[in-house]
Design a protein around this motif. Structure first.
Motif, PDB file in Angstrom:
ATOM      1  N   THR A  68     -33.713 -12.373 -57.984  1.00  0.00           N
ATOM      2  CA  THR A  68     -33.721 -12.066 -56.547  1.00  0.00           C
ATOM      3  C   THR A  68     -34.774 -11.037 -56.178  1.00  0.00           C
ATOM      4  N   LEU A  69     -35.504 -10.497 -57.157  1.00  0.00           N
ATOM      5  CA  LEU A  69     -36.518  -9.479 -56.891  1.00  0.00           C
ATOM      6  C   LEU A  69     -37.912 -10.092 -56.963  1.00  0.00           C
ATOM      7  N   HIS A  70     -38.790  -9.624 -56.094  1.00  0.00           N
ATOM      8  CA  HIS A  70     -40.171 -10.117 -56.046  1.00  0.00           C
ATOM      9  C   HIS A  70     -41.116  -9.009 -56.502  1.00  0.00           C
ATOM     10  N   PHE A  71     -41.889  -9.308 -57.553  1.00  0.00           N
ATOM     11  CA  PHE A  71     -42.729  -8.293 -58.167  1.00  0.00           C
ATOM     12  C   PHE A  71     -44.185  -8.431 -57.727  1.00  0.00           C
ATOM     13  N   TYR A  72     -44.924  -7.337 -57.907  1.00  0.00           N
ATOM     14  CA  TYR A  72     -46.345  -7.302 -57.587  1.00  0.00           C
ATOM     15  C   TYR A  72     -47.111  -8.171 -58.587  1.00  0.00           C
ATOM     16  N   GLN A  73     -47.942  -9.080 -58.078  1.00  0.00           N
ATOM     17  CA  GLN A  73     -48.590 -10.065 -58.930  1.00  0.00           C
ATOM     18  C   GLN A  73     -50.019  -9.708 -59.338  1.00  0.00           C
ATOM     19  N   HIS A  74     -50.548  -8.589 -58.839  1.00  0.00           N
ATOM     20  CA  HIS A  74     -51.954  -8.257 -59.104  1.00  0.00           C
ATOM     21  C   HIS A  74     -52.096  -6.931 -59.837  1.00  0.00           C
ATOM     22  N   SER A  75     -51.159  -6.652 -60.725  1.00  0.00           N
ATOM     23  CA  SER A  75     -51.235  -5.416 -61.494  1.00  0.00           C
ATOM     24  C   SER A  75     -52.442  -5.454 -62.429  1.00  0.00           C
ATOM     25  N   PRO A  76     -53.314  -4.447 -62.399  1.00  0.00           N
ATOM     26  CA  PRO A  76     -54.510  -4.468 -63.268  1.00  0.00           C
ATOM     27  C   PRO A  76     -54.122  -4.273 -64.727  1.00  0.00           C
ATOM     28  N   ARG A  77     -54.867  -4.923 -65.607  1.00  0.00           N
ATOM     29  CA  ARG A  77     -54.559  -4.807 -67.036  1.00  0.00           C
ATOM     30  C   ARG A  77     -55.068  -3.479 -67.592  1.00  0.00           C
ATOM     31  N   MET A  78     -56.131  -2.948 -67.035  1.00  0.00           N
ATOM     32  CA  MET A  78     -56.732  -1.675 -67.415  1.00  0.00           C
ATOM     33  C   MET A  78     -57.336  -1.687 -68.816  1.00  0.00           C
ATOM     34  N   VAL A  79     -57.218  -2.778 -69.527  1.00  0.00           N
ATOM     35  CA  VAL A  79     -57.831  -2.937 -70.840  1.00  0.00           C
ATOM     36  C   VAL A  79     -58.729  -4.164 -70.769  1.00  0.00           C
ATOM     37  N   PRO A  80     -59.996  -4.068 -71.184  1.00  0.00           N
ATOM     38  CA  PRO A  80     -60.904  -5.220 -71.094  1.00  0.00           C
ATOM     39  C   PRO A  80     -60.361  -6.437 -71.827  1.00  0.00           C
ATOM     40  N   GLU A  81     -60.717  -7.604 -71.307  1.00  0.00           N
ATOM     41  CA  GLU A  81     -60.308  -8.847 -71.954  1.00  0.00           C
ATOM     42  C   GLU A  81     -60.853  -8.899 -73.377  1.00  0.00           C
ATOM     43  N   GLY A  82     -60.032  -9.390 -74.263  1.00  0.00           N
ATOM     44  CA  GLY A  82     -60.436  -9.477 -75.660  1.00  0.00           C
ATOM     45  C   GLY A  82     -59.992  -8.287 -76.487  1.00  0.00           C
ATOM     46  N   ILE A  83     -59.535  -7.233 -75.837  1.00  0.00           N
ATOM     47  CA  ILE A  83     -59.055  -6.057 -76.557  1.00  0.00           C
ATOM     48  C   ILE A  83     -57.535  -5.993 -76.417  1.00  0.00           C
ATOM     49  N   ASN A  84     -56.849  -6.007 -77.508  1.00  0.00           N
ATOM     50  CA  ASN A  84     -55.392  -5.919 -77.534  1.00  0.00           C
ATOM     51  C   ASN A  84     -54.991  -4.738 -78.399  1.00  0.00           C
ATOM     52  N   PRO A  85     -54.764  -3.590 -77.772  1.00  0.00           N
ATOM     53  CA  PRO A  85     -54.460  -2.382 -78.556  1.00  0.00           C
ATOM     54  C   PRO A  85     -53.216  -2.574 -79.417  1.00  0.00           C
ATOM     55  N   GLN A  86     -53.323  -2.156 -80.669  1.00  0.00           N
ATOM     56  CA  GLN A  86     -52.206  -2.224 -81.601  1.00  0.00           C
ATOM     57  C   GLN A  86     -51.585  -0.836 -81.746  1.00  0.00           C
ATOM     58  N   VAL A  87     -50.274  -0.806 -81.881  1.00  0.00           N
ATOM     59  CA  VAL A  87     -49.586   0.469 -81.985  1.00  0.00           C
ATOM     60  C   VAL A  87     -49.926   1.138 -83.307  1.00  0.00           C
TER      61      VAL A  87
END
Length: 808
Positions: free
Chosen positions: A597-616
């Motif tokens: 029943t909740l509508h979320f914001y659909q344009h949240s920026p990723r803030m990390v460049p594409e191709g980079i997936n930070p690992q913990v």
């Protein structure tokens, strides 16, 4: 599409800049739309992101690792997130992890933490500093006490800022805040982001400058109902919710049992009789509105103040053509009167007779009531009879208009008149508190007998109204010294009332944590935010319709050991209000868990460049010792600026590394060593009374005593000329003889400012201002005089001492 010929995106990108005559306006429109869609689909490059640091995100292991916190932090790094955790389970820890990683990822970006009050800002800054290794030199706190000029400098020099949302709004509107540099925005107590709250204004203003920033919202309860939760999501641009309910298996190993008890107390015969009389007063005035057709006919005792306000708003939007002129004013007056009377009715049922009397006194004899209200009530016999009965009952209560509260008169305090229980709930409250301290004492005796440590207990009592808080504290004061009670209220904005300043609030909280008080009677100011400490018993003296406030109150216990929560309710309306609140709480958790029943914001920026997936990357972080004074208001930094310049001077002279002076104004170890070695007067020197040379200055009183050569502008430089003093005048003969005698006896050392010439021989760094022209002239004079002194010393080694004449 319009009538133009459709082309694919690659054809558009390969098309030349010029247009052929055959292409019409419709074709242009289609191409523009496609180009706009392509631009929107193309990800915007992330400016300022450090790819070297962005390959990992760091999670600290210096505190026990909790899987739910790690999961929430990882999610918040990649999307705008609302974190919902019960109080005391580590929302601030999650925020500190996210802030630290954005601090690493964006070396030139800024990270902000917004909190609604100044005490909470200071508390959260300290908490974050103790969790992660963000250097204190990059952190600062900004509140209303920080001047605008100081905030401008902090915006330019600091990277991690803790501030109130009002300050953020002001600095955004003035252009002081570098909006495009903000990369992460943490919002504490996010359930407040409703309507035009400052949190909402911050996000709206910041979105005008940039869309590349992360939002992390924190709250124990996101809203009082589903509609409020949706408002928070929309206002804060939330893309996902991370939630753990109180019964969630994830948090069970890290939370303690909290036993919730609901105690329903009957009103009693005396209070019920006063209630019936008061209902007759309500029927007299609410009945007039019903007869005029502006208030729906319903059971008058079941009406609420809020329902009457809604009816008044509806009447104002659609006034009847029959109600014009004087009649319209009469209706408005009756609405205002009924709103006041129903507020008193709620006080009577929830808080008791004394709170009702104080409120009615403010209307009839104080500054709260209007002339029409007094006249209307004064003509009602039922009301005047009730009011006189209350005056007789509380004749020992002196009302202080300047304080807006009540107190016992001195004569009554001397007689120690028996306390009047104005509501049956007060007796029940007293029983609960006495039973708690007795049982705790017995438990401690058993632990001491078995060799175990005994701990002090803390009790916290919540009531929504200050008059009730004062009454409860007065009742508990009779149980001293077992019960050491203290009131805890917020700061007041009215002229007729006085509350606690934020410094006083922090002092009360500190003394409560340290054991100065063991019982705190609080209004809503103690419900959220501030770290009150471990509380064993929570007593809610009233019920609130909003589940947010109840959850905040309950979160004050069960943090380190088992806690107990007692909700005392009056039979009838208050009990129904509590039940409705619990139903609303369950519906909220159901809506959040389902996310349907909740509508979320659909344009949240990723803030990390594409191709980079930070690992913990988990690692132990040793945070530097937190010193609150290092990064508070800029005015404190300026107070230390002179010492910092001296540190720079010692660095230049001694060649040692400069150590920044702290707020305590003491010398650094290097500075102290230099002072102790070169300038300190030790006991072995035999100096009892160091004095400066006697000097005369040209004034009207002593002008005739000064030699003519000096009055004409010529100064004789003798062998006693020093580099750090102005050319000396000629002291009187008796002064010279006295100084000479004291020096021969060894009782006095004639200090010379030449020992401190290093302070005056060169200009030192300044902040915001430059050196004046007279300052540069003075420095040049010091240099010339030092050179002349050295030449004089050389001449004395070689031949007789020369005499210099210098024209001013």
């Amino acid at each position: 599409m319009s009538g133009g010929r459709q082309r694919t995106l690659p054809q558009i990108w390969r098309a030349p800049q010029g247009r052929t005559e055959g292409e019409g306006a419709g074709d242009d429109s289609d191409d523009d739309l496609l180009l706009a869609a392509a631009a929107a689909a193309d990800p915007v490059p992330v400016e300022g992101f450090s790819e070297a640091a962005g390959s990992i995100w760091i999670y600290p292991t210096n505190l026990p690792v909790r899987p739910y916190q790690e999961r929430m932090a990882g999610a918040a790094l990649l999307a705008n997130t609302l974190v919902c955790l019960p109080t005391g389970l580590g929302k601030t820890f999650v925020a500190a992890v996210v802030m630290y990683n954005f601090y690493r990822w964006f070396p030139s970006g800024k990270v902000l933490f917004l909190a609604p009050t100044k005490p909470l800002v200071a508390q959260q800054m300290e908490a974050c500093a103790r969790v992660m290794g963000i250097p204190s030199r990059d952190m600062a706190e900004m509140t209303g006490g920080t001047q605008a000029l100081g905030r401008r400098e902090l915006w330019n020099t600091k990277r991690v800022l803790f501030l109130t949302p009002q300050i953020m709004v002001n600095d955004l509107s003035r252009g002081t805040c570098p909006a495009v540099d903000i990369k992460c925005l943490v919002i504490d107590e996010a359930h407040k982001a409703l309507g035009n709250h400052a949190y909402c204004q911050v996000v709206r203003e910041l979105s005008k400058y940039t869309s590349q920033f992360r939002i992390l919202a924190l709250s124990a309860t996101p809203g009082s109902d589903t509609k409020a939760v949706q408002q928070v999501i929309s206002n804060l641009l939330i893309a996902r919710i991370e939630v753990c309910a109180e019964d969630s298996p994830e948090i069970q190993p890290y939370s303690h049992e909290r036993l919730v008890e609901k105690i329903v107390v009957p009103l009693g015969e005396e209070l019920a009789g006063i209630q019936n009389t008061y209902i007759q007063v309500l029927e007299a005035f609410a009945g007039r509105l019903i007869r005029m057709g502006v208030l729906a006919r319903r059971d008058i005792p079941s009406l609420t103040k809020y329902q009457i306000i809604l009816a008044r708003d509806q009447y104002r939007k659609n006034p009847s053509s029959q109600h014009v002129g004087v009649l319209q004013g009469v209706i408005e007056g009756d609405f205002a009167l009924c709103i006041s009377l129903y507020h008193g009715y709620e006080l009577l049922l929830q808080m008791g007779v004394r709170s009702l009397f104080i409120y009615l006194w403010g209307i009839m004899d104080g500054a709260k009531g209007l002339t029409r209200t007094k006249n209307e009530l004064g003509r009602n016999e039922d009301f005047m009879g009730l009011y006189q009965h209350l005056r007789d009952m509380f004749s020992d209560t002196a009302v202080a208009p300047e304080m807006g509260g009540v107190c016992r008169s001195n004569t009554v305090l001397e007689k120690k008149k028996e306390f009047i229980y104005s509501h049956p709930k007060l007796r029940k409250l007293e029983e609960i508190v006495i039973e708690h301290f007795k049982s705790w004492k017995n438990r401690c005796s058993e632990q001491e007998g078995s060799g175990g440590p005994s701990e002090d207990t803390r009790v916290m009592i919540f009531s929504s109204f200050r008059d009730s808080v004062q009454e409860i504290a007065e009742m508990l004061s009779r149980l001293s010294p077992t019960v050491r009670a203290m009131t805890f209220v917020g700061h007041s904005t009215g002229k007729s009332t006085k509350g606690f300043t934020q410094k006083e609030q922090l002092e009360v909280v500190r003394r409560f944590r340290e054991g100065g008080y063991n019982t705190l009677v609080s209004t809503c100011v103690g419900e959220e935010g501030l770290d009150i400490g471990e509380v064993d018993l929570i007593v809610c003296f009233d019920a609130q319709r909003s589940p947010v406030r109840l959850v905040q109150r309950m979160g004050r216990t069960g943090r380190r050991r088992h806690g107990r929560i007692v909700v005392i309710l009056a039979q009838g309306r208050e009990e129904r209000t509590y039940n409705q609140s619990q139903c609303s709480k369950r519906s909220i958790h159901k809506a959040i868990s389902g996310n349907k029943t909740l509508h979320f914001y659909q344009h949240s920026p990723r803030m990390v460049p594409e191709g980079i997936n930070p690992q913990v990357h988990k690692m132990f972080i040793t945070a530097e010792k937190y010193e609150p004074g290092n990064s508070r208001a800029l005015c404190k930094e300026r107070r230390c600026s002179s010492l910092q310049h001296k540190s720079a001077l010692f660095s230049c002279v001694t060649g040692q590394k400069q150590t920044v002076s702290h707020e305590n104004w003491f010398l650094s170890p290097e500075e102290y060593e230099t002072w102790d070695r070169l300038y300190r007067i030790k006991e072995s020197d035999g100096i009892k009374e160091p004095v400066l040379p006697q000097t005369q200055f040209a004034t009207l009183e002593n002008l005739e005593e000064i030699p003519s050569c000096q009055r004409s502008g010529r100064v004789l430089l003798s062998n006693t000329l020093t580099a750090a003093s102005f050319p000396p005048s000629f002291p009187r003969q008796e002064q010279q003889d006295q100084q000479q005698e004291q020096q021969e006896q060894g009782a006095v050392q004639l200090l010379s400012l030449c020992e401190w010439s290093l302070w005056q021989s060169q200009p030192f760094p300044t902040a915001l201002v430059g050196h004046s022209e007279p300052c540069h002239h003075f420095i040049s004079l010091m240099e010339m005089m030092e050179q002349m002194r050295q030449e004089q010393t050389a001449a004395m080694d070689g031949s007789s001492s020369p005499t210099y004449m210098w024209k001013m």
